[in-house]
Design an enzyme around this catalytic site. Structure first.
Site, PDB file in Angstrom:
ATOM      1  CB  SER A   1      -0.957  -0.041   1.201  1.00  0.00           C
ATOM      2  OG  SER A   1      -2.000   0.884   1.039  1.00  0.00           O
TER       3      SER A   1
ATOM      4  CG  HIS B   1      -5.055  -3.167   0.819  1.00  0.00           C
ATOM      5  ND1 HIS B   1      -4.329  -3.207  -0.351  1.00  0.00           N
ATOM      6  CD2 HIS B   1      -4.641  -2.027   1.470  1.00  0.00           C
ATOM      7  CE1 HIS B   1      -3.521  -2.165  -0.411  1.00  0.00           C
ATOM      8  NE2 HIS B   1      -3.684  -1.445   0.677  1.00  0.00           N
TER       9      HIS B   1
END
Length: 412
Positions: free
Chosen positions: A226, A360
């Site tokens: 990320s 994620h």
């Protein structure tokens, strides 16, 4: 840029970049950059930048000529680095006056002294129970979200780099906070990403100077997921001692193209754009916000920054289920980036794996063998390992010629 840098023109920034990179490499035992022999022209200011609707051609230099050799690429890479620092990231300072490191248990304490100031940070090393010292290692930007047990089975250590300690990234109020800014001033042009890259270079300096760390500093990879994946990409782009870079689900400012993300947004998709990201956090230089409504005036895009890793190893891991990350945008950008490895005749040293259906930063089991293959090839010297990986589990309605309208040279 902030106070103290307002009057510093893009041309002035560009003029210092090659000398800064050269100084960085000259103080390390293995070169951090091949930019020392390159000469850069002045870069245009924002108002003079032309509109470029497609992905900018990475093979055309600032002199307007198409590069022809791998030696030319070294200087073209320096040009891209100069553009990235001047317009997007802020300046990565040269190597400081003094760097020392001390191992305390599994913690490497790195101390950096420059211009009368000293800071230190601690990187935790997790050693494998197999393999042989000195161990190859993967540096985790804030930690590693890969399958660390698999890395350990292969005899690879994991080093946790404390990026938030070096440069804060809580929100928009974090600008100028962290140990990097204690050393260089709260008004330094660097955003968090390039400040982290500077810190990773200092960590590598410390590893090189500390044999007791039992880490092979000539066999290092870097990863992050990320926002930390954005940082891993920048660190890998700006330090050539890193043999393998694995940004994971890095999205905008990582593997996704600013231009294509704007196109996705215009098509009604929920994608993070340049205009949004500059309001969220301090990852970029403050003046990057000028491009919020005009990303197509950037002379580079993220395919260019990925290309800075070439000819070293790069594996881009993305997630088709995360529309916010710019799934089509990332796919398009890596198509452009792959051409740089193709030009070098080493296309399979670039890998791309985009799989959805998971949360994620949770690496799917199907991607573990792909990570292992790149680790074996670039960190464990198994140079014949098959790394021909380029796949997505989603078909995109993509006009490749719309974004990549240039020809790829075969570099001699």
């Amino acid at each position: 840029m902030r106070a103290g840098y307002v009057s510093l023109s893009v041309a002035a920034i560009a003029a210092c970049l090659v000398s800064c990179q050269a100084a960085d490499s000259s103080k390390t035992s293995s070169r951090a950059s091949t930019a020392a022999a390159c000469s850069l022209p002045a870069l245009p200011d924002f108002a003079q930048l032309p509109v470029i609707s497609e992905l900018p051609n990475p093979f055309v230099g600032l002199n307007g000529k198409t590069i022809k050799s791998k030696k030319d690429w070294a200087c073209r890479r320096a040009e891209i680095g100069a553009q990235a620092q001047a317009y997007e990231l802020g300046t990565k300072p040269a190597a400081p006056e003094r760097i020392t490191a001390e191992l305390q248990g599994e913690n490497l304490i790195v101390s950096v002294a420059d211009k009368g100031k000293t800071i230190s940070f601690t990187a935790k090393i997790t050693y494998p129970k197999t393999g042989k010292a000195p161990y190859p290692a993967v540096i985790g930007m804030g930690g590693s979200w890969l399958n660390n047990e698999e890395l350990a089975k292969q005899g690879v250590a994991v080093i946790q780099f404390p990026n938030n300690d070096v440069a804060e990234q809580l929100n928009g109020s974090s600008r100028g906070k962290g140990k990097f800014f204690e050393l260089y001033g709260a008004d330094h042009s660097a955003g968090a990403l390039i400040a982290w890259a500077w810190g990773v270079s200092r960590l590598i300096d410390g590893l090189e100077a500390t044999p007791a760390s039992r880490i092979n500093a000539s066999r290092l990879g870097i990863t992050g997921c990320s926002r930390n994946g954005k940082g891993a990409l920048v660190a890998g782009a700006f330090d050539e001692r890193i043999k393998l870079t694995i940004p994971q689900e890095s999205g905008s400012g990582g593997s996704a193209s600013w231009r294509v993300s704007d196109d996705q947004k215009a098509a009604g998709q929920n994608v993070q754009t340049l205009a949004q990201i500059v309001t969220e956090n301090v990852w970029f230089t403050d003046s990057f916000k000028r491009f919020g409504q005009s990303a197509n005036r950037l002379p580079i895009d993220q395919h260019s920054i990925m290309g800075m890793v070439a000819p070293r190893g790069l594996l881009v891991i993305e997630n088709t289920s995360m529309e916010w990350l710019g799934n089509r945008s990332a796919y398009t950008a890596v198509l452009g980036a792959r051409e740089i490895w193709r030009a070098h005749g080493i296309e399979t040293d670039f890998g791309f794996s985009q799989l959805g259906g998971h949360n994620h930063c949770q690496l799917p089991a199907a991607q573990v063998p792909e990570v292992n293959a790149f680790v074996q090839k670039f960190l464990l010297d198994a140079v014949k390992t098959d790394t021909a990986i380029f796949k997505s589990d989603q078909e995109f309605d993509l006009n490749k010629d719309r974004w990549i309208n240039w020809k790829t040279p075969q570099l001699k």
